[in-house]
Design a protein around this motif. Sequence first.
Motif, mmCIF file in Angstrom:
data_model
loop_
_atom_site.group_PDB
_atom_site.id
_atom_site.type_symbol
_atom_site.label_atom_id
_atom_site.label_comp_id
_atom_site.label_asym_id
_atom_site.label_seq_id
_atom_site.Cartn_x
_atom_site.Cartn_y
_atom_site.Cartn_z
ATOM 1 N N LEU A 158 1.019 -1.242 0.101
ATOM 2 C CA LEU A 158 -0.066 -0.241 -0.172
ATOM 3 C C LEU A 158 1.109 1.272 -0.084
ATOM 4 C CD1 LEU A 158 -2.616 -1.099 2.731
ATOM 5 C CD2 LEU A 158 -2.677 -1.359 0.220
ATOM 6 N N ALA A 159 0.340 2.450 -0.384
ATOM 7 C CA ALA A 159 1.011 3.839 -0.421
ATOM 8 C C ALA A 159 0.796 4.297 1.122
ATOM 9 C CB ALA A 159 0.477 4.611 -1.489
ATOM 10 N N GLY A 160 1.881 3.931 1.794
ATOM 11 C CA GLY A 160 1.622 4.562 3.124
ATOM 12 C C GLY A 160 1.679 3.389 4.155
ATOM 13 N N GLY A 161 2.270 3.931 5.477
ATOM 14 C CA GLY A 161 2.211 3.052 6.563
ATOM 15 C C GLY A 161 0.649 2.845 7.223
ATOM 16 N N ALA A 162 0.680 1.460 7.411
ATOM 17 C CA ALA A 162 -0.799 0.929 7.702
ATOM 18 C C ALA A 162 -0.967 1.576 9.272
ATOM 19 C CB ALA A 162 -1.057 -0.335 7.761
ATOM 20 N N THR A 163 -2.032 1.932 9.721
ATOM 21 C CA THR A 163 -2.444 2.219 10.932
ATOM 22 C C THR A 163 -3.631 1.686 11.663
ATOM 23 O OG1 THR A 163 -4.063 4.081 9.985
ATOM 24 C CG2 THR A 163 -1.942 4.902 10.367
ATOM 25 N N SER A 164 -4.310 0.991 10.833
ATOM 26 C CA SER A 164 -5.549 -0.061 11.405
ATOM 27 C C SER A 164 -6.134 -0.858 10.438
ATOM 28 C CB SER A 164 -6.783 0.988 11.891
ATOM 29 O OG SER A 164 -7.006 1.648 10.566
ATOM 30 N N ILE A 165 -6.945 -1.944 10.756
ATOM 31 C CA ILE A 165 -7.448 -2.976 9.952
ATOM 32 C C ILE A 165 -9.110 -3.205 10.578
ATOM 33 C CG2 ILE A 165 -7.452 -5.347 9.462
ATOM 34 C CD1 ILE A 165 -4.269 -5.529 9.816
ATOM 35 N N ALA A 166 -9.701 -3.325 9.570
ATOM 36 C CA ALA A 166 -11.117 -3.695 9.948
ATOM 37 C C ALA A 166 -11.598 -5.055 8.992
ATOM 38 C CB ALA A 166 -11.929 -2.467 9.745
ATOM 39 N N VAL A 167 -12.085 -6.054 9.652
ATOM 40 C CA VAL A 167 -12.455 -6.956 8.815
ATOM 41 C C VAL A 167 -13.915 -7.055 8.585
ATOM 42 C CG1 VAL A 167 -12.609 -9.809 8.849
ATOM 43 C CG2 VAL A 167 -10.655 -8.400 9.661
ATOM 44 N N ARG A 168 -14.536 -7.476 7.416
ATOM 45 C CA ARG A 168 -15.986 -7.387 6.941
ATOM 46 C C ARG A 168 -16.257 -8.935 7.264
ATOM 47 N NH1 ARG A 168 -18.848 -5.446 1.510
ATOM 48 N NH2 ARG A 168 -20.952 -5.752 2.219
ATOM 49 N N GLY A 169 -17.613 -9.311 7.899
ATOM 50 C CA GLY A 169 -17.858 -10.368 7.887
ATOM 51 C C GLY A 169 -17.055 -11.717 8.233
ATOM 52 N N ALA A 170 -16.931 -12.646 7.602
ATOM 53 C CA ALA A 170 -15.897 -13.804 7.897
ATOM 54 C C ALA A 170 -14.356 -13.378 7.635
ATOM 55 C CB ALA A 170 -16.435 -15.137 7.266
ATOM 56 N N GLY A 171 -14.245 -12.345 6.750
ATOM 57 C CA GLY A 171 -13.060 -12.193 6.399
ATOM 58 C C GLY A 171 -12.779 -11.928 4.916
ATOM 59 N N HIS A 172 -13.907 -12.045 4.182
ATOM 60 C CA HIS A 172 -13.814 -11.944 2.737
ATOM 61 C C HIS A 172 -13.343 -10.637 2.337
ATOM 62 C CE1 HIS A 172 -17.754 -10.376 3.506
ATOM 63 N NE2 HIS A 172 -17.897 -9.813 2.300
ATOM 64 N N GLN A 173 -13.585 -9.527 3.135
ATOM 65 C CA GLN A 173 -12.957 -8.281 2.666
ATOM 66 C C GLN A 173 -12.433 -7.456 3.667
ATOM 67 O OE1 GLN A 173 -16.210 -5.447 1.609
ATOM 68 N NE2 GLN A 173 -14.691 -4.569 0.032
ATOM 69 N N ILE A 174 -11.261 -6.920 3.353
ATOM 70 C CA ILE A 174 -10.638 -6.363 4.579
ATOM 71 C C ILE A 174 -10.273 -4.785 4.172
ATOM 72 C CG2 ILE A 174 -8.262 -6.337 5.702
ATOM 73 C CD1 ILE A 174 -8.114 -9.274 4.726
#
Length: 390
Positions: A61-77
């Motif tokens: 990704l363009a930039g350092g990650a700051t947070s993650i959110a998982v949708r549903g069972a994990g099919h989308q992040i």
Amino acid sequence: SLGERSKQWYQRRVRAKDKYSLGVHSMAMLKDGTIIIATGGGTVGAIKPGSAFRLTKECELAGGATSIAVRGAGHQIFVGVNKGNIYSINFSDFKPVCVNSCHYSGVMDVAFPAGEGNLFATCSKETIRVWVTDTSSEVLRITVPNMTCHGVCFMQDGRSIISAWNDGKIRAFKPESGTELYTIHDAHKQGVTAIATTNDSSRIVSGGGEGQVRVWDISPKHQQMKAAMKEHKGVVTCIKIRKENMECVSASDDGTCIIWDLNRFVRNQIIFSNTLFKAVCYDPFESQLLTGGSDRKISYWETLDGSQIREMEGSADGSINGLDISADGNYFVSGGNSRKVKVWKYNEGDVTHVGLGHSGDITRIKVCPNSKHIISVSADGAILRWRYPF
């Protein structure tokens, strides 16, 4: 020794874990036990159970990650990064798509094209961005690494975006592609802090950190300084030009606003006040000036002789950093360190509406030319679009 033999046995049987650039900043676990990691270097990866902590999927990704959110069972992040972007990643192909973006540092200025309210531009550290007003979606991003843009405006013919930078350069870009058209080097010694263009698109008027106001003749092939006017003792914070291109006004941190003759390049009038002027604008009839500054006052002035007409309390706390008057001249808006957007009746001087939403100091504010929206920008990187109440 027994300890050394145990260490060698462990190293033969256990593989070393991977190290990630700038560290792991965020983690999430899916229902099947897969671990999603996001690093400060911009790597997002998936570690499946039994993989000895090796990445089985990864992307950059363009930039350092700051947070993650998982949708549903994990099919989308969803992953947020420190460059102001939010990315969507489908677990199946693990390809990132930017779904939202904004500035990641304070927004310095906002501008609309002449007579056009469907688009607007903002500037900040390293970037100028053009947005669709109704949808708030980004349509163009111009990047100049390691520099900060202090001011942005559209040339009146709509053929270029003019910008002021802290390295002392004025840069012009194509509004369709962001391609650089020309650069005026060494425009100001201490950075370009304010900029405006004439209605015939033949001149640029710029202000600098050293206090000079300079006029530039502009053509497709040549950009030449016409005059330099030096009377301000502090940073030039704002410049506005009259419609007939005969005069302009500049505001400065030194407590003065100066009305300049753009034919003779001399001072016509000067306004003194015990404040650091941050914003100035002409009323639609161009017979009066409206100013705001660090003393929290909003003042009306005669352009003919520079005399004060009215002074009123613009804010209970903090300076007034942005002012703009509606096209019909009946209302004006203000914003500043109080973080409130206020709508005023111009003639009566009464507040009709107050908008709350900013978490940082408001740096600039504009009413769109078609009087449908108000755009305010702030030092925390936020851009807020308000419905014009009339």
